[in-house]
Design a protein around this motif. Structure first.
Motif, PDB file in Angstrom:
ATOM      1  N   PRO A 132      -6.085  15.823  33.467  1.00 22.27           N
ATOM      2  CA  PRO A 132      -5.825  15.599  32.029  1.00 22.27           C
ATOM      3  C   PRO A 132      -6.121  14.189  31.545  1.00 22.27           C
ATOM      4  N   GLU A 133      -6.151  13.207  32.460  1.00 22.33           N
ATOM      5  CA  GLU A 133      -6.352  11.819  32.057  1.00 22.33           C
ATOM      6  C   GLU A 133      -7.829  11.396  32.086  1.00 22.33           C
ATOM      7  N   LEU A 134      -8.703  12.264  32.572  1.00 21.64           N
ATOM      8  CA  LEU A 134     -10.082  11.856  32.847  1.00 21.64           C
ATOM      9  C   LEU A 134     -10.788  11.290  31.618  1.00 21.64           C
ATOM     10  N   CYS A 135     -10.725  12.003  30.511  1.00 20.39           N
ATOM     11  CA  CYS A 135     -11.450  11.559  29.309  1.00 20.39           C
ATOM     12  C   CYS A 135     -10.743  10.404  28.613  1.00 20.39           C
ATOM     13  N   LEU A 136      -9.451  10.252  28.834  1.00 21.63           N
ATOM     14  CA  LEU A 136      -8.726   9.136  28.240  1.00 21.63           C
ATOM     15  C   LEU A 136      -9.196   7.812  28.818  1.00 21.63           C
ATOM     16  N   LYS A 137      -9.635   7.835  30.059  1.00 18.63           N
ATOM     17  CA  LYS A 137     -10.047   6.613  30.732  1.00 18.63           C
ATOM     18  C   LYS A 137     -11.502   6.250  30.453  1.00 18.63           C
ATOM     19  N   LYS A 138     -12.324   7.216  30.030  1.00 19.84           N
ATOM     20  CA  LYS A 138     -13.779   7.014  30.055  1.00 19.84           C
ATOM     21  C   LYS A 138     -14.466   7.009  28.688  1.00 19.84           C
ATOM     22  N   ILE A 140     -21.232   9.796  31.450  1.00 20.66           N
ATOM     23  CA  ILE A 140     -21.341  11.248  31.646  1.00 20.66           C
ATOM     24  C   ILE A 140     -20.357  11.640  32.736  1.00 20.66           C
ATOM     25  N   LEU A 141     -19.484  12.582  32.427  1.00 20.21           N
ATOM     26  CA  LEU A 141     -18.506  13.076  33.389  1.00 20.21           C
ATOM     27  C   LEU A 141     -18.861  14.496  33.793  1.00 20.21           C
ATOM     28  N   HIS A 142     -18.414  14.903  34.973  1.00 19.39           N
ATOM     29  CA  HIS A 142     -18.577  16.297  35.371  1.00 19.39           C
ATOM     30  C   HIS A 142     -17.244  16.836  35.879  1.00 19.39           C
ATOM     31  N   LEU A 143     -17.040  18.119  35.655  1.00 23.90           N
ATOM     32  CA  LEU A 143     -15.839  18.799  36.129  1.00 23.90           C
ATOM     33  C   LEU A 143     -16.208  20.190  36.621  1.00 23.90           C
ATOM     34  N   PHE A 144     -15.694  20.554  37.774  1.00 26.14           N
ATOM     35  CA  PHE A 144     -15.877  21.900  38.307  1.00 26.14           C
ATOM     36  C   PHE A 144     -14.686  22.762  37.877  1.00 26.14           C
ATOM     37  N   VAL A 145     -15.000  23.948  37.368  1.00 29.66           N
ATOM     38  CA  VAL A 145     -13.962  24.842  36.853  1.00 29.66           C
ATOM     39  C   VAL A 145     -13.854  26.048  37.786  1.00 29.66           C
ATOM     40  N   VAL A 146     -12.652  26.256  38.333  1.00 26.84           N
ATOM     41  CA  VAL A 146     -12.430  27.242  39.391  1.00 26.84           C
ATOM     42  C   VAL A 146     -11.260  28.136  39.017  1.00 26.84           C
TER      43      VAL A 146
END
Length: 326
Positions: A61-67, A103-109
């Protein structure tokens, strides 16, 4: 004579203006009346794709807040796709690929139908090491790709709405990141709202043969044609659409074809997918055919479809060496 002529002219313009006003009013009312009414999907059907039905097992949840990202790559994979995740991290998903562009990446499982504690433990270790995995407790299957896609939309709308763009992209795709970033920059402000682009399919009809992989019964979808939609292999959208598509899903009955389903949501919103083409529309930049690797051909595409992890690593190494010489 001059006064009389001027009076006639003013009368003419006043009459023309009144007629124009009346015609415009009638047309607007006609259009408003002709627009289909949005009927909410019954709760038991909407619950199938509703984010509130499922819970996070792993989240970032914090990934985009930091970047503050320019682009977020959302990559649907399964629990067992360890090699594919590794290949993406080492190729087009690697951080810092383009200077000054985040550019961020996230794997959705999801979860496998049959529990696999060993693979789950490995996934959790991956998540701690790389911080790039989202997992929810829906059953991960081909027919549940619509659920997975709606989870992607909800995650963007909830945790990453300040990103400029998001991209849903499969792990077996070659992505020319430099070309994509240049292409999006070239679209300007028009692509910052209600924008979605990829390989547009505008003439598809439902398959009624029950043995067909893409079979849809008339009970699920009764119309003769699908509205325009984008190939699910990869598409890019302005992040405002994530929230809007999530909202529109309340009025669209779930079907097990995720790309068509997103197209149905866009239809509810009145948003038309944009073709990503060059040379007067003759070349599709989202190449969903399986092409034999040729560096200069790939340099002129945004995506090319269909690579296993080993091949993706091999061609990426060659492509990065000298693609800018093409």
């Amino acid at each position: 004579m001059r006064k009389r002529s001027r009076y006639k002219l003013l009368t003419y313009f006043a009459g023309a203006g009144l007629i124009t006003f009346v015609v415009t009013l009638v047309l607007n009312n006609t259009i408003r009346l002709s627009m289909p009414k949005k009927t909410p999907t019954p709760k038991e059907l909407y619950d199938v794709i509703s984010p509130s039905t499922y819970r996070f097992i792993l989240n970032q949840p914090e990934l985009c807040l930091k970047k503050s990202p320019f682009l977020v790559l959302m990559i649907p994979v399964t629990l067992k796709d360890t090699e594919a995740r590794t290949a993406v991290r080492r190729t087009w998903g690697q951080y810092g690929l383009i200077p000054h562009v985040t550019i961020l990446h996230l794997f959705v499982v999801g979860q496998p139908a049959q529990s696999d504690p060993l693979l789950q433990e490995h996934l959790e270790k991956e998540s701690k090491e790389y911080g790039d995995i989202i997992q929810m407790d829906f059953v991960d299957s081909y027919h549940n790709l619509t659920i997975k896609t709606m989870m992607i939309m909800n995650w963007i709308a909830t945790f990453c709405q300040d990103a400029q763009y998001a991209m849903k992209i499969d792990a077996d795709i070659f992505l020319n990141v430099h070309y994509l970033v240049d292409y999006l920059h070239g679209q300007g402000e028009s692509s910052r709202k209600d924008y979605i682009t990829g390989s547009v399919i505008s003439d598809a009809s439902p398959h009624r043969d029950s043995f067909n992989k893409w079979y849809i019964s008339e009970d699920l979808y009764s119309d003769t044609w699908y509205p325009p939609y984008l190939s699910g292999a990869a598409y890019v959208f302005s992040t405002d659409l994530a929230r809007k598509i999530s909202w529109a899903s309340r009025f669209v009955r779930p079907i097990p074809l995720e790309d068509v389903y997103v197209g149905l949501c866009l239809h509810v919103l009145g948003v038309k997918p944009a073709y990503a083409t060059r040379f007067l529309g003759l070349r599709n930049l989202f190449e969903v055919r399986r092409l034999k690797y040729e560096r200069c051909t790939f340099a002129k595409c945004i995506i090319v479809n269909g690579f296993n992890p080993q091949n993706l690593l091999r061609i990426w190494h060659d492509f990065q060496k000298s693609y800018n010489t093409c």
